[in-house]
Design an enzyme around this catalytic site. Structure first.
Site, short mmCIF file in Angstrom:
data_model
loop_
_atom_site.label_atom_id
_atom_site.label_comp_id
_atom_site.label_asym_id
_atom_site.label_seq_id
_atom_site.Cartn_x
_atom_site.Cartn_y
_atom_site.Cartn_z
N ARG A 125 31.86 -54.45 -20.17
CA ARG A 125 32.88 -53.56 -20.72
C ARG A 125 34.21 -53.67 -19.91
O ARG A 125 35.18 -53.54 -20.53
CB ARG A 125 32.34 -51.99 -20.78
CG ARG A 125 31.15 -52.13 -21.56
CD ARG A 125 30.36 -50.91 -21.42
NE ARG A 125 31.20 -49.64 -21.81
CZ ARG A 125 30.81 -48.41 -21.31
NH1 ARG A 125 30.12 -48.07 -20.50
NH2 ARG A 125 31.75 -47.52 -21.59
N ARG A 130 26.84 -41.99 -13.29
CA ARG A 130 27.08 -41.02 -14.36
C ARG A 130 25.75 -40.85 -15.27
O ARG A 130 24.91 -41.51 -15.41
CB ARG A 130 28.45 -41.93 -15.29
CG ARG A 130 28.54 -41.00 -16.60
CD ARG A 130 29.84 -41.17 -17.08
NE ARG A 130 29.78 -42.54 -17.77
CZ ARG A 130 30.97 -43.20 -18.44
NH1 ARG A 130 32.14 -42.32 -18.45
NH2 ARG A 130 30.97 -44.18 -18.90
N ARG A 177 23.35 -43.54 -19.87
CA ARG A 177 23.56 -44.28 -21.35
C ARG A 177 23.28 -45.71 -21.01
O ARG A 177 23.57 -46.30 -20.18
CB ARG A 177 25.32 -44.16 -21.26
CG ARG A 177 25.54 -42.77 -22.09
CD ARG A 177 27.13 -42.55 -22.12
NE ARG A 177 28.06 -43.86 -22.35
CZ ARG A 177 29.38 -43.86 -22.43
NH1 ARG A 177 29.78 -42.60 -22.27
NH2 ARG A 177 29.79 -45.05 -22.60
N ARG A 221 42.17 -49.50 -28.26
CA ARG A 221 41.37 -50.12 -27.22
C ARG A 221 41.97 -51.73 -27.07
O ARG A 221 41.62 -52.43 -26.41
CB ARG A 221 40.04 -50.31 -27.72
CG ARG A 221 38.73 -49.89 -26.88
CD ARG A 221 38.68 -49.22 -25.80
NE ARG A 221 37.46 -49.00 -25.35
CZ ARG A 221 36.60 -48.18 -25.03
NH1 ARG A 221 36.98 -46.81 -25.47
NH2 ARG A 221 35.69 -48.07 -24.58
N LYS A 228 38.60 -40.59 -17.86
CA LYS A 228 39.62 -40.27 -19.22
C LYS A 228 39.02 -39.02 -20.05
O LYS A 228 39.60 -38.28 -20.23
CB LYS A 228 39.34 -41.31 -20.28
CG LYS A 228 40.29 -42.59 -19.89
CD LYS A 228 40.20 -43.71 -21.16
CE LYS A 228 38.90 -44.23 -21.68
NZ LYS A 228 38.29 -45.07 -20.60
#
Ligand code: AMP
Length: 208
Positions: free
Chosen positions: A165, A122, A154, A88, A13
């Site tokens: 998530r 990531r 992260r 969301r 995204k």
């Protein structure tokens, strides 16, 4: 051009939103980036959001919508914007639609297995430049190409939080696909292709 992007974590995204922002000269607005910046600056909002984010949960709708509303009223949004990470859930979509009309909702579909793989690799720097250890590596291992700051994972990209998530995505966010399909605004994109091909597919459908 009032756009938004829906998709699970790791679908690309942010990457696609940045490209669309450059191509069409509209701002890329990421609620996740806004929260992370507030956490970095230790603002009241940052303090409130930090625990919630690290647990993989959603920040309350009224707080999140308040931030988005304020941002969308800024001058640079006059000709459109691209939302990344908002809405969301259906409640947030209703709040948004009661304020400004969305032109297209881009749905980047990616299977959980692929999403987990991508998130696990990531890495980001303190300024939010994003890499992937194999798919999009920095020139020098562990160092940001742009600002030379160290890269890290992260907290909410760690495996146990990713699972939470993704569960939240399936329960709360995925129903938005049907919601925007019913409004005739959805653009479906296969996210399991190279970055450039995903981008081309989006542009083709937007300009159809
Ligand atoms: P992201 O970078 O978009 O994955 O966002 C990181 C985290 O910020 C999410 O896991 C949520 O905890 C929080 N967040 C981002 N956008 C929203 C939103 N629209 N509503 C509630 N929480 C959000």
């Amino acid at each position: 051009m009032n756009l938004l992007i829906i998709g699970p974590q790791g679908c690309g995204k942010g990457t696609q939103a940045k490209r669309l922002s450059l191509k069409y000269g509209i701002p890329h607005i990421s609620t996740g980036d806004i929260f992370r910046e507030n956490i970095k600056q230790k603002t009241e909002l940052g303090k409130l959001a930090e625990d919630i984010i690290n647990q993989g949960k959603l920040v309350p709708d009224d707080i999140t919508f308040g931030i988005i509303k304020k941002r969308l009223l800024e001058d640079d949004c006059k000709n459109g914007y691209i939302l990344d990470g908002f809405p969301r859930n259906i409640e947030q979509a209703d709040m948004l639609e009661g304020f400004l009309e969305t032109e297209f909702a881009i749905n980047i579909s990616t299977k959980d297995k692929e999403a987990i793989n991508r998130i696990a690799g990531r890495r980001t720097c303190i300024n939010g430049h994003v890499y992937h250890v194999t798919l999009n590596p920095p020139k020098k291992m562990g160092v940001c190409d742009v600002c030379q700051k160290p890269l890290f994972q992260r907290d909410d990209d760690k495996p146990e939080t990713i699972r939470k998530r993704l569960k939240v995505y399936h329960e709360k966010t995925k129903p938005l696909i049907e919601h925007y399909t019913n409004l005739g605004k959805i653009i479906d994109i296969n996210g399991e292709q190279p970055i450039e091909k995903v981008f081309k597919d989006i542009v083709k459908k937007l300009e159809r």
